[in-house]
Scaffold this motif. Structure first.
Motif, PDB file in Angstrom:
ATOM      1  N   LYS A 217       2.305   6.817  -3.315  1.00  0.00           N
ATOM      2  CA  LYS A 217       3.071   7.696  -4.219  1.00  0.00           C
ATOM      3  C   LYS A 217       2.609   7.584  -5.680  1.00  0.00           C
ATOM      4  N   CYS A 218       1.659   6.732  -5.930  1.00  0.00           N
ATOM      5  CA  CYS A 218       1.222   6.505  -7.312  1.00  0.00           C
ATOM      6  C   CYS A 218       0.342   7.660  -7.787  1.00  0.00           C
TER       7      CYS A 218
ATOM      8  N   LYS B 213       3.214  -2.466 -11.058  1.00  0.00           N
ATOM      9  CA  LYS B 213       2.946  -3.922 -10.965  1.00  0.00           C
ATOM     10  C   LYS B 213       2.668  -4.299  -9.500  1.00  0.00           C
ATOM     11  N   ASN B 214       1.817  -3.510  -8.880  1.00  0.00           N
ATOM     12  CA  ASN B 214       1.578  -3.615  -7.442  1.00  0.00           C
ATOM     13  C   ASN B 214       0.297  -4.389  -7.115  1.00  0.00           C
ATOM     14  N   ILE B 215      -0.244  -5.074  -8.098  1.00  0.00           N
ATOM     15  CA  ILE B 215      -1.467  -5.844  -7.855  1.00  0.00           C
ATOM     16  C   ILE B 215      -1.178  -7.320  -8.088  1.00  0.00           C
TER      17      ILE B 215
ATOM     18  N   GLU C 211       0.820  -1.225   0.000  1.00  0.00           N
ATOM     19  CA  GLU C 211       0.000   0.000   0.000  1.00  0.00           C
ATOM     20  C   GLU C 211       0.852   1.272   0.000  1.00  0.00           C
ATOM     21  N   LYS C 212       2.075   1.171   0.496  1.00  0.00           N
ATOM     22  CA  LYS C 212       2.962   2.354   0.484  1.00  0.00           C
ATOM     23  C   LYS C 212       3.239   2.799  -0.946  1.00  0.00           C
TER      24      LYS C 212
ATOM     25  N   MET D 188      -5.875   1.579   0.431  1.00  0.00           N
ATOM     26  CA  MET D 188      -6.688   1.204  -0.719  1.00  0.00           C
ATOM     27  C   MET D 188      -7.660   0.095  -0.308  1.00  0.00           C
ATOM     28  N   GLU D 189      -8.916   0.384  -0.464  1.00  0.00           N
ATOM     29  CA  GLU D 189      -9.910  -0.670  -0.233  1.00  0.00           C
ATOM     30  C   GLU D 189     -10.115  -1.406  -1.556  1.00  0.00           C
TER      31      GLU D 189
END
Ligand code: SF4
Ligand code: SF4
Length: 91
Positions: free
Chosen positions: A31-32, A73-75, A26-27, A53-54
């Motif tokens: 910054k995204c 690519k954070n998912i 989530e960090k 982020m929910e």
């Protein structure tokens, strides 16, 4: 017919023990810029409350767009296991 009405026709079988998509860190979302996952998801799965982020994965349409648009690519995204996920009534 409104998009909300069309989405209402879909049926879902949710795997509550094992969500098929998760935010890795989530960090990174903090910054995204622009948070494209929120903009691009047709089912409003992502919601940013200013700190976290929910992810309302239960409503996912399994289109895969968020996975493609996330610049970091954070998912962590996988198709739901057999018998879980969306059932398209007219599609
Ligand atoms: S696009 Fe990726 S990094 Fe950006 S807010 Fe969404 S999940 Fe987080
Ligand atoms: S796969 Fe599609 S519907 Fe599911 S969360 Fe990602 S963008 Fe939204």
């Amino acid at each position: 017919m409104r998009i909300e009405d069309k989405l209402y026709l879909n049926r879902y079988r949710t795997n509550e023990k094992e969500p098929h998509l998760k935010i890795i860190d989530e960090k990174v979302c903090e910054k995204c810029e622009g948070k494209p996952c929120i903009i691009c998801c047709p089912a409003d799965v992502y919601e940013w409350d200013g700190k976290s982020m929910e992810v309302k994965y239960e409503g996912c349409l399994e289109c895969g767009t968020c996975r493609v648009v996330c610049p970091y690519k954070n998912i962590d995204w996988n198709y739901p296991k057999g018998n879980y996920g969306i059932l398209y009534k007219f599609g």
